[in-house]
Design a protein around this motif. Structure first.
Motif, PDB file in Angstrom:
ATOM      1  N   ASP A 207       0.815  -1.221   0.000  1.00 48.19           N
ATOM      2  CA  ASP A 207       0.000   0.000   0.000  1.00 48.19           C
ATOM      3  C   ASP A 207       0.844   1.265   0.000  1.00 48.19           C
ATOM      4  O   ASP A 207       0.390   2.333   0.431  1.00 48.19           O
ATOM      5  N   GLN A 211      -3.055   4.398  -1.764  1.00 46.59           N
ATOM      6  CA  GLN A 211      -4.367   4.279  -2.387  1.00 46.59           C
ATOM      7  C   GLN A 211      -5.185   3.263  -1.592  1.00 46.59           C
ATOM      8  O   GLN A 211      -4.720   2.145  -1.333  1.00 46.59           O
ATOM      9  N   VAL A 212      -6.390   3.676  -1.207  1.00 45.77           N
ATOM     10  CA  VAL A 212      -7.211   2.835  -0.325  1.00 45.77           C
ATOM     11  C   VAL A 212      -7.647   1.549  -1.038  1.00 45.77           C
ATOM     12  O   VAL A 212      -7.803   1.561  -2.267  1.00 45.77           O
ATOM     13  N   ASN A 251     -11.439   4.258   3.082  1.00 45.29           N
ATOM     14  CA  ASN A 251     -11.939   5.378   2.292  1.00 45.29           C
ATOM     15  C   ASN A 251     -10.864   6.449   2.160  1.00 45.29           C
ATOM     16  O   ASN A 251     -10.101   6.695   3.097  1.00 45.29           O
ATOM     17  N   HIS A 252     -10.841   7.076   0.978  1.00 48.43           N
ATOM     18  CA  HIS A 252      -9.832   8.113   0.766  1.00 48.43           C
ATOM     19  C   HIS A 252     -10.221   9.384   1.516  1.00 48.43           C
ATOM     20  O   HIS A 252     -11.388   9.609   1.855  1.00 48.43           O
ATOM     21  N   THR A 254      -8.399  12.799   4.218  1.00 50.64           N
ATOM     22  CA  THR A 254      -7.368  13.160   5.189  1.00 50.64           C
ATOM     23  C   THR A 254      -7.875  12.853   6.586  1.00 50.64           C
ATOM     24  O   THR A 254      -8.958  13.319   6.973  1.00 50.64           O
ATOM     25  N   THR A 275      -2.996  11.584   4.488  1.00 53.67           N
ATOM     26  CA  THR A 275      -3.880  11.778   3.346  1.00 53.67           C
ATOM     27  C   THR A 275      -3.825  10.526   2.474  1.00 53.67           C
ATOM     28  O   THR A 275      -2.742  10.086   2.056  1.00 53.67           O
ATOM     29  N   LEU A 276      -4.998   9.951   2.199  1.00 53.88           N
ATOM     30  CA  LEU A 276      -5.127   8.730   1.420  1.00 53.88           C
ATOM     31  C   LEU A 276      -5.878   9.030   0.126  1.00 53.88           C
ATOM     32  O   LEU A 276      -6.749   9.914   0.081  1.00 53.88           O
ATOM     33  N   PHE A 277      -5.575   8.275  -0.919  1.00 56.47           N
ATOM     34  CA  PHE A 277      -6.067   8.593  -2.253  1.00 56.47           C
ATOM     35  C   PHE A 277      -7.018   7.514  -2.762  1.00 56.47           C
ATOM     36  O   PHE A 277      -6.975   6.366  -2.305  1.00 56.47           O
ATOM     37  N   PRO A 278      -7.838   7.889  -3.742  1.00 51.85           N
ATOM     38  CA  PRO A 278      -8.725   6.886  -4.338  1.00 51.85           C
ATOM     39  C   PRO A 278      -7.913   5.773  -4.989  1.00 51.85           C
ATOM     40  O   PRO A 278      -6.776   5.981  -5.432  1.00 51.85           O
ATOM     41  N   ASN A 279      -8.489   4.612  -5.072  1.00 52.81           N
ATOM     42  CA  ASN A 279      -7.796   3.461  -5.627  1.00 52.81           C
ATOM     43  C   ASN A 279      -7.882   3.479  -7.149  1.00 52.81           C
ATOM     44  O   ASN A 279      -8.967   3.383  -7.722  1.00 52.81           O
TER      45      ASN A 279
END
Length: 450
Positions: A207, A211-212, A251-252, A254, A275-279
């Motif tokens: 990961d 990306q989630v 889920n994406h 912050t 901060t996580l991003f869309p897959n």
């Protein structure tokens, strides 16, 4: 006349006898003692120095000593094993009947057995309370020095509790005395650092693009903490009390990660954001080197690549390699790149390579222009690809025409592939690097994650 002479002779005789008695030699008794090494703590060794004059016989009495008596002129060294006040006495005489005596008082001290215990109350986190327990024997007075402590000085036998406020290593010093002699004992008290809450986080290997779904590993860097309270906004779980937990975000967005550290005396809280991003379901590798057959076999540039481990493998890697992880194999015949093709990992032994153990099959389309198949991906489409949408629609099947070799006439070139677990991808050959036996191609790879 004869009577008169005899009378005079008798008077002279009695006068001489009287003179002899008056001239008898008297005994002059004298001695002194010397304590060996000036050490008055038992066992004490005392040397006798006899300075008596005109004596023929000696009688020594050593109260409490060993030996306790002696008739030697020089009795030597006397040992005293117990503390106390003792008398040393000498009686001396001579043949004339003259006598004399002398006494000296000596005092021996108990041996000082110095020691103490510094007992930390509760823990070593500041402020630290230390209970001082004196175990000394044979001393009458004490002087304590507490470096960095409160109090810093004491003359009591039992100084009690000393408090150390700041982190560090501090010396506790005791000087014990019996009045003539003293002994010093020291110990060190360690005070831990002040409480500090801190942590880092990093995603698991799969990961690292954030990306989630993303699994984060928390690395606790807190100092002087014994308890931890984690709060994960939007995470699973939402709370945790472990030292180095893991959390999953599905889920994406912050999110805030909070740590409250505690040691029973103090607590501190710190928060950090992630901060996580869309897959995109797309894994991208840039500037991968894949060597020709000689480069692979001499281990200068490997020809095998794994999209799972993200590593290139050469000949020497095979004995310790899980071959099922290899997705891509490249065969380059020579440094002129006149014959090149991507081949399935389970078929490399047909192209001068050693077989890959546990290898799986990957389908390749080396020549889109003549494959007689529906799958196609342009250079612009490859460069613009930010998710796996285009790859989803590709029907990648092996054909005789599509698996043919190619040369270096077309640069860049797009190669399509499909792994044994169903993931589709594309390879962009950017350069053919001529370096003799170490020649290689430079490629970018885009492949589905699942």
């Amino acid at each position: 006349m004869g009577h008169k002479v005899r009378f005079m002779v008798y008077l002279l005789f009695f006068w001489c006898v009287s003179c002899a008695k008056e001239e008898a030699v008297p005994v002059q008794v004298d001695f002194y003692v010397k304590v060996e090494n000036q050490d008055y703590s038992v066992p004490v060794l005392i040397k006798i120095i006899n300075q008596t004059q005109d004596a023929d016989t000696y009688h020594w009495t050593f109260e409490g000593g060993s030996p306790s008596i002696s008739t030697d002129k020089n009795p030597g060294i006397i040992q005293y094993s117990n503390a106390g006040d003792y008398t040393i006495r000498l009686q001396a005489s001579n043949k004339d009947g003259s006598e004399g005596s002398k006494e000296i008082k000596v005092t021996t001290d108990a041996d000082i057995i110095a020691g103490f215990k510094a007992i930390v109350v509760d823990d070593h986190f500041p402020p630290v309370m230390v209970n001082i327990l004196n175990t000394t024997e044979g001393a009458k007075s004490f002087q304590w020095t507490f470096e960095g402590g409160e109090p810093s000085l004491s003359f009591d036998r039992e100084p009690g509790v000393v408090v150390f406020e700041e982190p560090g290593d501090y010396r506790v010093r005791m000087e014990a005395s019996n009045g003539r002699e003293s002994k010093i004992v020291e110990q060190t008290v360690s005070v831990a650092s002040h409480l500090l809450a801190d942590f880092d986080f990093e995603p698991v290997f799969e990961d690292d693009d954030l990306q989630v779904p993303v699994t984060l590993m928390l690395k606790n860097n807190s100092i002087s903490a014994t308890e931890y309270e984690w709060t994960f906004e939007g995470g699973n779980p939402t709370t945790n009390n472990g030292e180095d937990p893991q959390v999953v975000f599905n889920n994406h967005g912050t999110y805030s990660i909070q740590l409250k550290a505690n040691n029973g005396k103090a607590s501190q809280t710190i928060s950090k954001q992630v901060t996580l991003f869309p897959n995109t379901n797309l894994r991208i590798f840039s500037n991968v080197r894949l060597g020709i057959n000689t480069a692979h076999n001499t281990n200068s540039n490997g020809a095998f690549f794994s999209t799972k481990t993200r590593m290139v493998y050469s000949k020497d890697d095979l004995p310790n390699l899980d071959g099922s992880l290899v997705d891509i194999a490249f065969f380059g015949l020579n440094a002129d790149f006149t014959f090149n093709k991507f081949i399935s990992p389970d078929e490399v032994q047909e192209y001068t390579f050693d077989a890959i153990p546990n290898a799986n099959h990957t389908k390749f389309i080396n020549l889109q222009e003549s494959c007689n198949c529906s799958a196609a991906l342009t250079m612009d489409q490859f460069d613009a690809m930010e998710d796996d949408t285009l790859l989803q629609s590709l029907n990648i099947e092996e054909t005789l025409e599509g698996t043919q070799d190619f040369d270096d006439a077309m640069v860049p070139r797009i190669i399509l592939f499909k792994t044994s677990d169903g993931r589709k991808g594309a390879i962009k050959i950017k350069e053919f690097i001529q370096a003799g036996l170490d020649s290689y191609i430079l490629v970018d790879i885009k492949v589905q994650k699942q």
